[in-house]
Enzyme design. Structure first.
Site, PDB file in Angstrom:
ATOM      1  N   LYS A   4       0.646  -1.272   0.040  1.00 23.69           N
ATOM      2  CA  LYS A   4      -0.174   0.230   0.253  1.00 23.69           C
ATOM      3  C   LYS A   4       1.198   1.879  -0.019  1.00 23.69           C
ATOM      4  O   LYS A   4       0.404   1.683  -1.165  1.00 23.69           O
ATOM      5  CB  LYS A   4      -1.004  -0.097   1.600  1.00 23.69           C
ATOM      6  CG  LYS A   4      -1.405   1.465   1.429  1.00 23.69           C
ATOM      7  CD  LYS A   4      -2.350   1.749   3.223  1.00 23.69           C
ATOM      8  CE  LYS A   4      -1.725   1.846   4.209  1.00 23.69           C
ATOM      9  NZ  LYS A   4      -1.803   2.621   4.418  1.00 23.69           N
ATOM     10  N   ASN A   5       1.621   1.354   1.605  1.00 21.60           N
ATOM     11  CA  ASN A   5       2.583   2.602   1.716  1.00 21.60           C
ATOM     12  C   ASN A   5       3.643   2.543   0.173  1.00 21.60           C
ATOM     13  O   ASN A   5       4.072   3.739   0.045  1.00 21.60           O
ATOM     14  CB  ASN A   5       2.807   2.188   2.549  1.00 21.60           C
ATOM     15  CG  ASN A   5       2.376   2.933   3.695  1.00 21.60           C
ATOM     16  OD1 ASN A   5       1.036   3.177   3.188  1.00 21.60           O
ATOM     17  ND2 ASN A   5       2.765   1.967   4.909  1.00 21.60           N
ATOM     18  N   CYS A 100      -4.854   6.907   9.471  1.00 23.13           N
ATOM     19  CA  CYS A 100      -4.532   7.132  10.974  1.00 23.13           C
ATOM     20  C   CYS A 100      -4.542   7.840  11.882  1.00 23.13           C
ATOM     21  O   CYS A 100      -3.886   8.475  11.779  1.00 23.13           O
ATOM     22  CB  CYS A 100      -4.057   5.819  11.533  1.00 23.13           C
ATOM     23  SG  CYS A 100      -5.061   4.514  10.305  1.00 23.13           S
ATOM     24  N   ARG A 105       1.346  14.171  13.570  1.00 23.67           N
ATOM     25  CA  ARG A 105       0.870  13.509  11.529  1.00 23.67           C
ATOM     26  C   ARG A 105       1.338  14.578  11.261  1.00 23.67           C
ATOM     27  O   ARG A 105       0.540  15.627  10.245  1.00 23.67           O
ATOM     28  CB  ARG A 105       0.029  12.626  11.183  1.00 23.67           C
ATOM     29  CG  ARG A 105      -0.425  11.559  11.845  1.00 23.67           C
ATOM     30  CD  ARG A 105      -0.855  10.825  11.372  1.00 23.67           C
ATOM     31  NE  ARG A 105       0.582   9.947  10.555  1.00 23.67           N
ATOM     32  CZ  ARG A 105      -0.581   8.775   9.711  1.00 23.67           C
ATOM     33  NH1 ARG A 105      -1.499   8.090   9.928  1.00 23.67           N
ATOM     34  NH2 ARG A 105       0.854   7.879   8.246  1.00 23.67           N
ATOM     35  N   ASP A 289       4.747   0.137  11.818  1.00 23.49           N
ATOM     36  CA  ASP A 289       3.421  -0.403  11.338  1.00 23.49           C
ATOM     37  C   ASP A 289       2.567  -1.957  12.146  1.00 23.49           C
ATOM     38  O   ASP A 289       2.089  -2.578  11.710  1.00 23.49           O
ATOM     39  CB  ASP A 289       3.403  -0.121   9.952  1.00 23.49           C
ATOM     40  CG  ASP A 289       3.315   0.654   9.478  1.00 23.49           C
ATOM     41  OD1 ASP A 289       2.917   1.822  10.201  1.00 23.49           O
ATOM     42  OD2 ASP A 289       2.925   1.655   8.257  1.00 23.49           O
ATOM     43  N   ARG A 381      -9.419  -1.046   4.497  1.00 21.62           N
ATOM     44  CA  ARG A 381      -7.752   0.528   3.727  1.00 21.62           C
ATOM     45  C   ARG A 381      -7.042  -0.415   3.470  1.00 21.62           C
ATOM     46  O   ARG A 381      -6.762   0.457   2.528  1.00 21.62           O
ATOM     47  CB  ARG A 381      -7.761   1.355   4.922  1.00 21.62           C
ATOM     48  CG  ARG A 381      -9.370   1.379   4.975  1.00 21.62           C
ATOM     49  CD  ARG A 381      -8.716   3.524   6.352  1.00 21.62           C
ATOM     50  NE  ARG A 381      -7.960   3.714   5.737  1.00 21.62           N
ATOM     51  CZ  ARG A 381      -6.948   4.459   6.625  1.00 21.62           C
ATOM     52  NH1 ARG A 381      -7.109   5.028   7.711  1.00 21.62           N
ATOM     53  NH2 ARG A 381      -5.134   4.688   5.612  1.00 21.62           N
TER      54      ARG A 381
HETATM   55  N1  EPU Z   1       6.513  13.588  10.792  1.00 22.09           N
HETATM   56  C1  EPU Z   1       6.614  15.115  11.377  1.00 22.09           C
HETATM   57  N2  EPU Z   1       6.914  16.098  10.546  1.00 22.09           N
HETATM   58  C2  EPU Z   1       6.500  15.649   9.444  1.00 22.09           C
HETATM   59  C3  EPU Z   1       6.370  14.679   9.486  1.00 22.09           C
HETATM   60  C4  EPU Z   1       6.294  14.097   9.967  1.00 22.09           C
HETATM   61  O1  EPU Z   1       7.265  15.342  12.601  1.00 22.09           O
HETATM   62  O2  EPU Z   1       6.869  16.782   8.156  1.00 22.09           O
HETATM   63  C5  EPU Z   1       5.718  13.597  12.484  1.00 22.09           C
HETATM   64  C6  EPU Z   1       5.291  12.319  12.328  1.00 22.09           C
HETATM   65  O3  EPU Z   1       4.550  13.014  13.558  1.00 22.09           O
HETATM   66  C7  EPU Z   1       5.029  11.075  13.001  1.00 22.09           C
HETATM   67  C8  EPU Z   1       6.691  11.073  12.247  1.00 22.09           C
HETATM   68  O4  EPU Z   1       6.583  11.471  11.931  1.00 22.09           O
HETATM   69  O5  EPU Z   1       5.229  11.034  14.258  1.00 22.09           O
HETATM   70  C9  EPU Z   1       6.325   9.643  10.837  1.00 22.09           C
HETATM   71  O6  EPU Z   1       6.272  10.128  10.170  1.00 22.09           O
HETATM   72  P1  EPU Z   1       6.315  10.204   8.527  1.00 22.09           P
HETATM   73  O7  EPU Z   1       5.764  11.061   7.487  1.00 22.09           O
HETATM   74  O8  EPU Z   1       7.355   9.260   8.166  1.00 22.09           O
HETATM   75  O9  EPU Z   1       5.201   9.059   8.318  1.00 22.09           O
HETATM   76  P2  EPU Z   1       4.126   9.164   7.108  1.00 22.09           P
HETATM   77  O10 EPU Z   1       4.199   9.604   5.601  1.00 22.09           O
HETATM   78  O11 EPU Z   1       3.359   9.982   7.435  1.00 22.09           O
HETATM   79  C10 EPU Z   1       4.172   6.668   6.393  1.00 22.09           C
HETATM   80  C11 EPU Z   1       3.274   5.327   6.218  1.00 22.09           C
HETATM   81  C12 EPU Z   1       3.097   5.260   7.531  1.00 22.09           C
HETATM   82  C13 EPU Z   1       3.947   4.649   8.463  1.00 22.09           C
HETATM   83  C14 EPU Z   1       4.643   5.550   8.911  1.00 22.09           C
HETATM   84  C15 EPU Z   1       6.443   5.156   9.184  1.00 22.09           C
HETATM   85  C16 EPU Z   1       2.452   6.018   3.759  1.00 22.09           C
HETATM   86  C17 EPU Z   1       0.826   6.160   3.564  1.00 22.09           C
HETATM   87  N3  EPU Z   1       2.436   5.891   5.683  1.00 22.09           N
HETATM   88  O12 EPU Z   1       3.655   7.875   7.187  1.00 22.09           O
HETATM   89  O13 EPU Z   1       2.031   3.490   7.320  1.00 22.09           O
HETATM   90  O14 EPU Z   1       3.758   4.606   9.892  1.00 22.09           O
HETATM   91  O15 EPU Z   1       5.480   5.977   6.859  1.00 22.09           O
HETATM   92  O16 EPU Z   1       6.546   4.134   7.972  1.00 22.09           O
HETATM   93  O17 EPU Z   1       3.262   5.806   3.625  1.00 22.09           O
HETATM   94  C18 EPU Z   1       0.359   1.977   7.982  1.00 22.09           C
HETATM   95  O18 EPU Z   1       0.563   1.502   6.796  1.00 22.09           O
HETATM   96  O19 EPU Z   1      -0.447   2.120   8.976  1.00 22.09           O
HETATM   97  C19 EPU Z   1       0.818   3.688   8.087  1.00 22.09           C
HETATM   98  C20 EPU Z   1       0.484   4.395   9.193  1.00 22.09           C
END
Ligand code: EPU
Length: 417
Positions: A4-5, A100, A105, A289, A381
């Site tokens: 998915k990601n 989620c 985030r 995850d 999802r």
């Molecule tokens: N963060 C910041 N600033 C930012 C962005 C993120 O402080 O601008 C912090 C967030 O608060 C969080 C952490 O960094 O605490 C992780 O955020 P990140 O942006 O790295 O993750 P994401 O891109 O929102 C993706 C996956 C998530 C997975 C994370 C970590 C997607 C769509 N989602 O999220 O997947 O947990 O990377 O590996 O790619 C899931 O599939 O269940 C899921 C939540």
């Protein structure tokens, strides 16, 4: 199945060219359908062939730079269209993305990067308006946190920016590497993906490409944990064991047998299981995850297991649901102390988010008696036909409709997978 990601950023990458792109091995899950609908409403031609698991995307008709707010609010990955839209139209606007409920985030890393590349970004009342009248230019961007979405969004934008962009303290997740490979196939010039220092030399135009989505390491880890927890044996095909290294390491510490041959992973488990400590952190650390899923497995390990969640500030809410099934878990801040082995019993529980729901399925397979999980739309999802596939492996699990919505019942004492 495909990840998915990893699929979401590839779909966003298709916006960077007028030529058709073809992605194979896509998962047929709600988060992907939401993204497809979002692209369509931007004027993009998208055709899914469910049988072949392919999606053809042609952005020749792309005419809008403002993704549908309702769709953006449904998932985090939707924000990935901002980089391509800004690169192509020199403007883009979007509300804060959904996803989620596991913590704040923010998207400040992305916003900071866009600004460094010459965009002005106004952020008001949960809305982002970005514009770059002169177009985007390359920049040296230090990320305060190695955000996955942030790194991907900046790579997407930088691929068509003028000049060289360097992303420092970039995310090293496999999904970032997969995006770099697809962008390279489209004609982008990217070096260093997979390390924390990524260089992108912008090009004036990209062309269509074909790409195969990488296997879903989180799905594989979920099935592996379910097999071990039920003392079963499972053969998983189309797995990238390099991506699963931190997970396999933990499974071995727990006492499971894991064997990788090429893209085939064999996993089995026999009690007693050992208690372990798990730190959920960015790749190549143990994936956040999978920490909820492992918590369910660790309720069956001997002694005190500790889970430390280091990515999100609010990703231990599932513990209350596991407790309803008899789990003995104490949460202190970002740490969950799990005492085992504890016999779990069936209960009525709620899937609070995607991975929390997967954790309850693993708990339900181990528990004595029937577990009824509500709000399974969260699970749907991200996991394709998880009920059907577990049932085909011998689990007593079925989807049932209740007035309040779909409910999955994982019958306890299913026996090993
Ligand atoms: N963060 C910041 N600033 C930012 C962005 C993120 O402080 O601008 C912090 C967030 O608060 C969080 C952490 O960094 O605490 C992780 O955020 P990140 O942006 O790295 O993750 P994401 O891109 O929102 C993706 C996956 C998530 C997975 C994370 C970590 C997607 C769509 N989602 O999220 O997947 O947990 O990377 O590996 O790619 C899931 O599939 O269940 C899921 C939540």
């Amino acid at each position: 199945m495909g990840s998915k990601n990893a699929t979401l950023p590839l779909l966003a990458a298709c916006l960077l060219t007028d030529e058709p792109c073809l992605l194979s091995n896509i998962p047929l899950i709600d988060d992907i359908f939401t993204m497809v609908e979002l692209l369509r409403r931007l004027g993009v031609d998208v055709t899914i062939d469910a049988g072949a698991r392919t999606v053809r995307v042609c952005a020749a008709g792309l005419r809008r730079s403002d993704p549908d707010p309702d769709l953006v609010r449904k998932e985090r990955g939707s924000f990935l269209v901002m980089g391509p839209l800004l690169a192509r139209f020199h403007r883009a606007s979007s509300p804060h993305p959904g996803g989620c409920a596991i913590g704040a985030r923010p998207v400040d890393v992305t916003v900071h990067g866009f600004r460094a590349m010459g965009a002005r970004v106004q952020t008001e009342e949960g809305w982002y308006d970005a514009w770059a009248p002169q177009g985007l230019h390359g920049a040296s961007v230090y990320l305060d946190y190695p955000s996955v979405t942030g790194t991907e969004n900046l790579m997407l934008a930088a691929s068509l920016a003028q000049g060289r962009t360097v992303i420092k303290h970039a995310s090293c997740e496999p999904e970032v590497v997969a995006l770099a490979q697809f962008l390279t196939a489209m004609g982008a010039r990217i070096r260093g993906a997979g390390s924390s220092f990524i260089e992108i030399e912008g090009v004036p135009r990209l062309h269509g490409a074909e790409g195969r989505v990488i296997p879903d390491r989180i799905e594989a880890g979920t099935f592996a944990a379910a097999a071990v927890a039920t003392e079963g044996e499972l053969v998983l095909r189309d797995v990238n064991c390099d991506h699963l290294e931190p997970v396999l390491y933990k499974l071995q510490q727990i006492g499971a047998c894991t064997e990788c041959r090429g893209s085939v992973l064999r996993v089995s488990g026999r009690r007693p299981f050992q208690a372990v400590e798990v730190q959920a952190i960015h790749f190549p650390g143990f994936p956040t995850d999978l920490q909820a899923v492992f918590a369910a497995l660790l309720t069956q390990a001997e002694g005190l297991s500790i889970i430390q969640e280091r990515v999100y500030e609010n990703r231990l809410l599932y513990v209350d649901e596991l407790r309803k099934m008899g789990a003995q878990i104490i949460v202190r801040g970002q740490r969950a102390d799990i005492y085992g082995p504890t016999p779990l019993h069936g209960a009525a529980v709620r899937a609070l988010d995607l991975r929390a729901g997967a954790s309850l399925i693993v708990g339900g397979l181990v528990a004595e008696g029937e577990t009824v999980i509500s709000d399974v739309h969260h699970i749907q999802r991200g996991y394709e036909d998880v009920v059907g596939r577990l049932a085909s492996l011998g689990a007593e699990i079925r989807l049932v409709e209740r007035p309040a919505g779909a409910v999955a019942a994982a019958g306890g004492s299913s026996g090993p997978l």
